[in-house]
Design a protein around this motif. Structure first.
Motif, PDB file in Angstrom:
ATOM      1  N   UNK A  52       0.793  -1.232   0.000  1.00  0.00           N
ATOM      2  CA  UNK A  52       0.000   0.000   0.000  1.00  0.00           C
ATOM      3  C   UNK A  52       0.824   1.280   0.000  1.00  0.00           C
ATOM      4  N   UNK A  53       2.146   1.145   0.081  1.00  0.00           N
ATOM      5  CA  UNK A  53       3.006   2.332   0.015  1.00  0.00           C
ATOM      6  C   UNK A  53       3.918   2.265  -1.214  1.00  0.00           C
ATOM      7  N   UNK A  54       4.769   1.229  -1.286  1.00  0.00           N
ATOM      8  CA  UNK A  54       5.770   1.201  -2.368  1.00  0.00           C
ATOM      9  C   UNK A  54       5.164   0.757  -3.698  1.00  0.00           C
ATOM     10  N   UNK A  55       4.375  -0.319  -3.699  1.00  0.00           N
ATOM     11  CA  UNK A  55       3.777  -0.780  -4.961  1.00  0.00           C
ATOM     12  C   UNK A  55       2.964   0.323  -5.658  1.00  0.00           C
ATOM     13  N   UNK A  56       2.148   1.116  -4.919  1.00  0.00           N
ATOM     14  CA  UNK A  56       1.422   2.202  -5.590  1.00  0.00           C
ATOM     15  C   UNK A  56       2.334   3.273  -6.203  1.00  0.00           C
ATOM     16  N   UNK A  57       3.518   3.499  -5.599  1.00  0.00           N
ATOM     17  CA  UNK A  57       4.474   4.406  -6.236  1.00  0.00           C
ATOM     18  C   UNK A  57       4.808   3.916  -7.634  1.00  0.00           C
ATOM     19  N   UNK A  58       5.079   2.611  -7.744  1.00  0.00           N
ATOM     20  CA  UNK A  58       5.474   2.043  -9.035  1.00  0.00           C
ATOM     21  C   UNK A  58       4.314   2.114 -10.027  1.00  0.00           C
ATOM     22  N   UNK A  59       3.094   1.819  -9.547  1.00  0.00           N
ATOM     23  CA  UNK A  59       1.921   1.881 -10.434  1.00  0.00           C
ATOM     24  C   UNK A  59       1.713   3.296 -10.956  1.00  0.00           C
ATOM     25  N   UNK A  60       1.827   4.269 -10.070  1.00  0.00           N
ATOM     26  CA  UNK A  60       1.501   5.652 -10.453  1.00  0.00           C
ATOM     27  C   UNK A  60       2.630   6.332 -11.212  1.00  0.00           C
ATOM     28  N   UNK A  61       3.876   6.055 -10.811  1.00  0.00           N
ATOM     29  CA  UNK A  61       5.008   6.803 -11.359  1.00  0.00           C
ATOM     30  C   UNK A  61       5.822   6.016 -12.377  1.00  0.00           C
ATOM     31  N   UNK A  62       5.694   4.688 -12.361  1.00  0.00           N
ATOM     32  CA  UNK A  62       6.564   3.851 -13.189  1.00  0.00           C
ATOM     33  C   UNK A  62       6.235   3.930 -14.668  1.00  0.00           C
ATOM     34  N   UNK A  63       7.250   3.694 -15.487  1.00  0.00           N
ATOM     35  CA  UNK A  63       7.032   3.552 -16.926  1.00  0.00           C
ATOM     36  C   UNK A  63       6.393   2.192 -17.184  1.00  0.00           C
ATOM     37  N   UNK A  64       5.867   2.014 -18.370  1.00  0.00           N
ATOM     38  CA  UNK A  64       5.275   0.719 -18.715  1.00  0.00           C
ATOM     39  C   UNK A  64       6.311  -0.396 -18.583  1.00  0.00           C
ATOM     40  N   UNK A  65       7.537  -0.100 -18.996  1.00  0.00           N
ATOM     41  CA  UNK A  65       8.621  -1.088 -18.911  1.00  0.00           C
ATOM     42  C   UNK A  65       8.915  -1.456 -17.458  1.00  0.00           C
ATOM     43  N   UNK A  82      16.242   3.163 -13.468  1.00  0.00           N
ATOM     44  CA  UNK A  82      15.659   2.847 -12.154  1.00  0.00           C
ATOM     45  C   UNK A  82      15.067   4.073 -11.467  1.00  0.00           C
ATOM     46  N   UNK A  83      15.215   5.249 -12.092  1.00  0.00           N
ATOM     47  CA  UNK A  83      14.574   6.458 -11.555  1.00  0.00           C
ATOM     48  C   UNK A  83      13.063   6.275 -11.621  1.00  0.00           C
ATOM     49  N   UNK A  84      12.383   6.542 -10.519  1.00  0.00           N
ATOM     50  CA  UNK A  84      10.926   6.415 -10.466  1.00  0.00           C
ATOM     51  C   UNK A  84      10.316   7.816 -10.516  1.00  0.00           C
TER      52      UNK A  84
END
Length: 379
Positions: free
Chosen positions: A94-107, A225-227
């Motif tokens: 609920x903290x780190x995974x949502x960062x990746x969903x919201x900020x991450x590139x498709x790759x 690896x920059x988010x």
């Protein structure tokens, strides 16, 4: 009389049943072993992944549950209702995974999220440093661009999942001259050369939580690896903080209700001076006060939970939820310890366990003092 809760749908309540069974079957019997080992075993992470109990809000195309925050809230409530202590499930899901969903590139999402949702990759977030505490502007861990790599140097402390994490969202200074506007979030895999875990930190409570120090000595990671955006890390963190604080408020409400249930059972059975502890007027009045406060916390948290599910929760509202829920919880737990007498000081009793485990709720996710300052700015 129980409050009729309207914030959850039928699909949320269906999850509640399976989550409750999982925690009672897989976790409650293992709690003592986790406490002794100082961490939750990896097999339980994998079992939770197989049962679809990790990363409930991550879209299904990346292996997640495809749900909303209501599903996460149900899971959080059941974890704490079962008395599970020290499993930093919320940090991961609920903290780190949502960062990746919201900020991450498709790759990035396709590369990282499937193993995260399966429990094969355990996540941590590294913000706090030995000298900075809650002051994210004072972060000194640096990331310097060198060709197509970032070179990271610095140290972090109080890191939940620190001993067994496979990937860490590290808050770094990428533009030291810009203060808070010079921070970035960089994902660091734990197998990178120069990455080192420090000692397991001995805490007052939550013995099973593998909270540790992390060290970065010329750790090189790809620029990919920059988010999110470079130098926008502080802004990205602020956007996710309301959910982090609401998570703490949600389980504070659930924990308070559960401790009240158990305390009522205890005082109605425990004999003192030829009557039950419940028969004393002091006990009834104390518990009436706690019931009133638990009801106030529940109504407030459910209201803000509904607002967050509609994506309307503000930074100030999340601060109010966490401040009121955690301060009330700790005061009420102290009163309930007293009602247990000497047994309230014995860790075999859930109330004593809650007394040491829940004290940190007024510190992490933003101390009560920081939250008061934040709320006051809007007055």
């Amino acid at each position: 009389m129980h409050i009729q809760r309207t914030v959850y749908r039928d699909d949320h309540e269906m999850l509640r049943e399976s989550a409750r069974r999982f925690f009672e079957r897989e976790c409650v019997p293992r709690q003592a072993a986790w406490d002794a080992a100082g961490q939750v075993d990896r097999e339980t992470w994998l079992k939770a992944g197989r049962e679809g109990l990790l990363c409930l809000t991550v879209p299904t195309e990346y292996g997640g549950g495809g749900g909303d925050f209501g599903h996460s809230a149900v899971l959080i409530e059941e974890l704490h209702r079962a008395g599970i202590s020290g499993w930093s499930l919320g940090v991961h899901s609920d903290i780190v995974a949502p960062y990746i969903v919201r900020l991450g590139t498709e790759e990035q999402k396709r590369k990282w999220l499937p193993d995260i949702c399966a429990g094969k990759t355990v996540l941590a977030v590294a913000m706090t440093e030995p000298g900075s505490g809650s002051d994210l502007k004072s972060i000194r861990t640096s990331a310097v661009r060198d060709g197509d790599e970032w070179v990271i140097n610095g140290s972090k402390t109080f890191i939940s999942n620190g001993l067994q994490c496979d990937m860490v969202a590290v808050v770094c200074k990428t533009d030291p001259a810009a203060g808070a506007k010079g921070c970035s979030i960089i994902m660091v895999e734990a197998n990178r050369e120069g990455f080192r875990r420090g000692r397991k930190l001995e805490k007052v409570g939550q013995s099973a939580a593998d909270t540790s120090e992390l060290f970065f000595d010329n750790v090189r990671v790809p620029v990919g690896n920059l988010l999110g955006e470079e130098n926008k890390g502080f802004m990205h963190l602020m956007e996710e903080l309301p959910q982090e604080r609401l998570v703490i408020a949600v389980y504070s409400a659930a924990k308070l209700e559960r401790m009240l249930e158990l305390t009522l059972e205890y005082v109605k059975e425990r004999k003192a001076f030829n009557q039950t502890v419940w028969d004393f007027q002091n006990s009834k009045f104390k518990l009436a006060d706690i019931k009133a406060q638990a009801t106030a916390v529940r109504l407030m948290v459910d209201y803000y939970l509904g607002e967050h599910m509609r994506r309307r929760l503000t930074l100030q509202e999340a601060a109010i939820a966490k401040l009121f829920a955690t301060e009330t919880l700790c005061k009420c737990i102290d009163d309930m310890v007293q009602l247990h007498g000497g047994y309230g000081y014995m860790l075999e009793y859930p109330i004593a366990r809650a007394f040491v485990d829940m004290r940190v709720t007024r510190i992490f996710g933003g101390t009560s003092e920081v939250l008061r300052e934040l709320i006051a700015r809007q007055l």
